[in-house]
Design a protein around this motif. Structure first.
Motif, PDB file in Angstrom:
ATOM      1  N   PHE A   2      -6.782   3.907   4.929  1.00 32.46           N
ATOM      2  CA  PHE A   2      -5.491   3.436   4.416  1.00 32.46           C
ATOM      3  C   PHE A   2      -4.358   3.832   5.366  1.00 32.46           C
ATOM      4  O   PHE A   2      -3.452   3.058   5.646  1.00 32.46           O
ATOM      5  N   TRP A   3      -4.425   5.050   5.828  1.00 33.20           N
ATOM      6  CA  TRP A   3      -3.412   5.534   6.775  1.00 33.20           C
ATOM      7  C   TRP A   3      -3.386   4.626   8.013  1.00 33.20           C
ATOM      8  O   TRP A   3      -2.332   4.177   8.460  1.00 33.20           O
ATOM      9  N   ARG A   4      -4.587   4.344   8.541  1.00 31.72           N
ATOM     10  CA  ARG A   4      -4.686   3.474   9.702  1.00 31.72           C
ATOM     11  C   ARG A   4      -4.075   2.109   9.433  1.00 31.72           C
ATOM     12  O   ARG A   4      -3.368   1.546  10.265  1.00 31.72           O
ATOM     13  N   SER A  58      -1.719   1.458   7.340  1.00 29.73           N
ATOM     14  CA  SER A  58      -0.260   1.640   7.332  1.00 29.73           C
ATOM     15  C   SER A  58       0.286   1.686   8.753  1.00 29.73           C
ATOM     16  O   SER A  58       1.370   1.161   9.031  1.00 29.73           O
ATOM     17  N   LEU A  59      -0.467   2.318   9.644  1.00 29.84           N
ATOM     18  CA  LEU A  59       0.000   2.453  11.022  1.00 29.84           C
ATOM     19  C   LEU A  59      -0.004   1.115  11.749  1.00 29.84           C
ATOM     20  O   LEU A  59       0.866   0.833  12.570  1.00 29.84           O
ATOM     21  N   ILE A  60      -0.999   0.303  11.442  1.00 26.06           N
ATOM     22  CA  ILE A  60      -1.035  -1.031  12.058  1.00 26.06           C
ATOM     23  C   ILE A  60       0.149  -1.854  11.562  1.00 26.06           C
ATOM     24  O   ILE A  60       0.819  -2.543  12.332  1.00 26.06           O
ATOM     25  N   HIS A  91      -3.762  -3.892  17.213  1.00 24.31           N
ATOM     26  CA  HIS A  91      -4.793  -2.856  17.162  1.00 24.31           C
ATOM     27  C   HIS A  91      -6.066  -3.326  16.459  1.00 24.31           C
ATOM     28  O   HIS A  91      -6.632  -2.621  15.624  1.00 24.31           O
ATOM     29  N   ALA A 145       2.969  -0.660  10.644  1.00 24.75           N
ATOM     30  CA  ALA A 145       4.161  -0.124  11.312  1.00 24.75           C
ATOM     31  C   ALA A 145       4.268  -0.692  12.724  1.00 24.75           C
ATOM     32  O   ALA A 145       5.361  -1.008  13.205  1.00 24.75           O
ATOM     33  N   ALA A 146       3.124  -0.847  13.391  1.00 24.12           N
ATOM     34  CA  ALA A 146       3.139  -1.404  14.746  1.00 24.12           C
ATOM     35  C   ALA A 146       3.665  -2.836  14.718  1.00 24.12           C
ATOM     36  O   ALA A 146       4.377  -3.276  15.628  1.00 24.12           O
ATOM     37  N   LEU A 191       0.825  -1.206   0.000  1.00 26.41           N
ATOM     38  CA  LEU A 191       0.000   0.000   0.000  1.00 26.41           C
ATOM     39  C   LEU A 191       0.860   1.257   0.000  1.00 26.41           C
ATOM     40  O   LEU A 191       0.483   2.287  -0.583  1.00 26.41           O
ATOM     41  N   ALA A 240      -8.945   7.618   2.780  1.00 28.90           N
ATOM     42  CA  ALA A 240      -7.517   7.886   2.982  1.00 28.90           C
ATOM     43  C   ALA A 240      -7.151   7.595   4.428  1.00 28.90           C
ATOM     44  O   ALA A 240      -6.096   7.022   4.722  1.00 28.90           O
ATOM     45  N   VAL A 241      -8.049   7.990   5.333  1.00 28.50           N
ATOM     46  CA  VAL A 241      -7.797   7.729   6.750  1.00 28.50           C
ATOM     47  C   VAL A 241      -7.724   6.230   7.007  1.00 28.50           C
ATOM     48  O   VAL A 241      -6.864   5.749   7.756  1.00 28.50           O
TER      49      VAL A 241
END
Lengths: 249, 249
Positions: free
Chosen positions: A133-135, A137-139, A242, A141-142, A91, A130-131
DNA sequence: CGTGGTATTGAGATAAATCAAAGTCCGTGG
DNA sequence: CCACGGACTTTGATTTATCTCAATACCACG
């Protein structure tokens, strides 16, 4: 189409994924349904996106296991993530121009390709997507963070155990786990490349885990004999995934 | 205010940060300037956000070094990232409710706190800023990936060397490096927690690097004697930092 | 000029890697 | 249905990287 791909069309998979990390409105669903998606099948051990590439589409994994990895000049290889159906393993190419790692299949896979252009138009129209997708990406990263911890400071047996806990948990979330375990079509060499251990050592650490009565393996199936005990042993706390957080509108 | 904080007010720092990863319009700048920001100073070794917290604001680091880390029950500690001025070390709290790690100072720090509420309003009004934040998250994720590689499959000396290359590169990007090196106020114990090595071993590997003529250290300054050689030795390729990519509008 | 935090050194213990050889499984084709 | 080949797993023996513990040396600061 959905006849030939038992786990649903690309659109269904994508909507299910996004709905699992953010609420998706009816209009957004319609927009997602209209995405031009190309489905393709691949054999095992195939490189789909190369390190250094600048792709013009994202992948949605429909069926099979994939992995992201970096090949070092020293000959060593490090797997940095495993991906299961429902994942969007690259992504980030929507926002980062150059792949800093490779993406490949581990088993035969069905992959849905979605053009960046279409995705950008869609998130332009629906910022809420977009949010989402961002979320996502953050998961991811976690999960990377937890992998740093895993290779950085857990001993061999715990390291493997932790990886098994994570995979079981994630497979469960998308309905691909059984009560007592899950498919685990990963060779010991692959597990070694993911945990920073040699394949010989992986073998011995698996024997250790079996000896402790935590797991059993038959063919490509990982049986989890005592989930509580396995998680305790590994120091596994699913918070970092998460999954159970409140979905904000 | 900006008089007391040599590296600029929180607003300037944030705008500079975002402008370095995406183009920021005049209106967006005005919106950013209007954010309510609270500046605070902290001593070294202070925990700013705790593992498990659900904060209602993000941090922007103005001055000093911070780190994200996880403390295991086994007593081991793994640092998963270092942060330098201009970083948003806990940006993910905008989207993820629970901290899966802790955030703390390594040196005395100046931190700007920005409420989630204000940030959410702002990105609601300017979706392009949401994209910039997303991009920042993705770059951080790329750094985590490289850390997995570092800890997973590089030998001691290369592992340290790689970390030094990364820090030097990042400090350079925000104008905090010198021609021949950079401040490095990290104890060997801290370097050990970041690289998955014991502090004793870090000490020996630093001697190794010095012996190879790659670095020198005086007080808290890391001198890089031959950047090319150091990068080659470490297998460092800055692509993963995604600094020089074309900025899309 | 102490004093506490770092850095360094030494010696011994241990986890994990490496190399090399069997052993097992499984699909394929005869 | 069986034999074969290739990939994967398992085992053993040896080597190596790294850890641990404990002592000593070095600063920087009050």
């Amino acid at each position: 189409m959905s006849a030939s791909f038992p786990h649903g069309s690309g659109h269904d998979g994508l909507i299910r994924k996004l709905a699992s990390i953010a609420s998706v409105s009816r209009d957004e669903r319609i927009g997602l349904q209209a995405l031009p998606i190309l489905m393709r099948s691949f054999p095992a051990d195939q490189e789909i996106v190369r390190d250094g590439d600048d792709p013009d589409h994202c992948c949605l994994l429909i069926e099979g296991f994939m992995h992201c990895y970096k090949q070092l000049e020293t000959g060593k290889r490090q797997i940095v993530s495993f991906h299961i159906p429902g994942d969007l393993p690259d992504l980030q190419t929507m926002q980062l121009n150059v792949m800093d790692h490779a993406l490949g299949t581990l088993t035969p896979c069905v992959v849905a390709f979605i053009p960046h252009r279409a995705l950008h138009l869609l998130v332009g129209e629906f910022p809420n997507l977009a949010v989402a997708f961002w979320r996502d990406s953050l998961i991811n990263a976690a999960i990377f963070r937890e992998w740093v911890v895993n290779v950085g400071c857990r001993p061999g047996p715990q390291r493997l155990a932790h990886l098994f806990c994570e995979l079981f948990y994630r497979l469960e979330t998308v309905g691909l786990a059984h009560k007592d375990g899950c498919e685990m079509p990963l060779t010991q060499a692959v597990l070694g490349d993911a945990t920073g251990l040699s394949s010989v050592h992986v073998n011995r650490m698996m024997q250790d885990l079996r000896g402790r009565g935590l797991i059993a393996t038959k063919a490509k199936f990982l049986q989890i004999l005592d989930r509580e005990k396995l998680q305790d042993f590994a120091g596994f706390d699913p918070t970092y995934l998460h999954m159970k957080e409140v979905l904000s509108p």
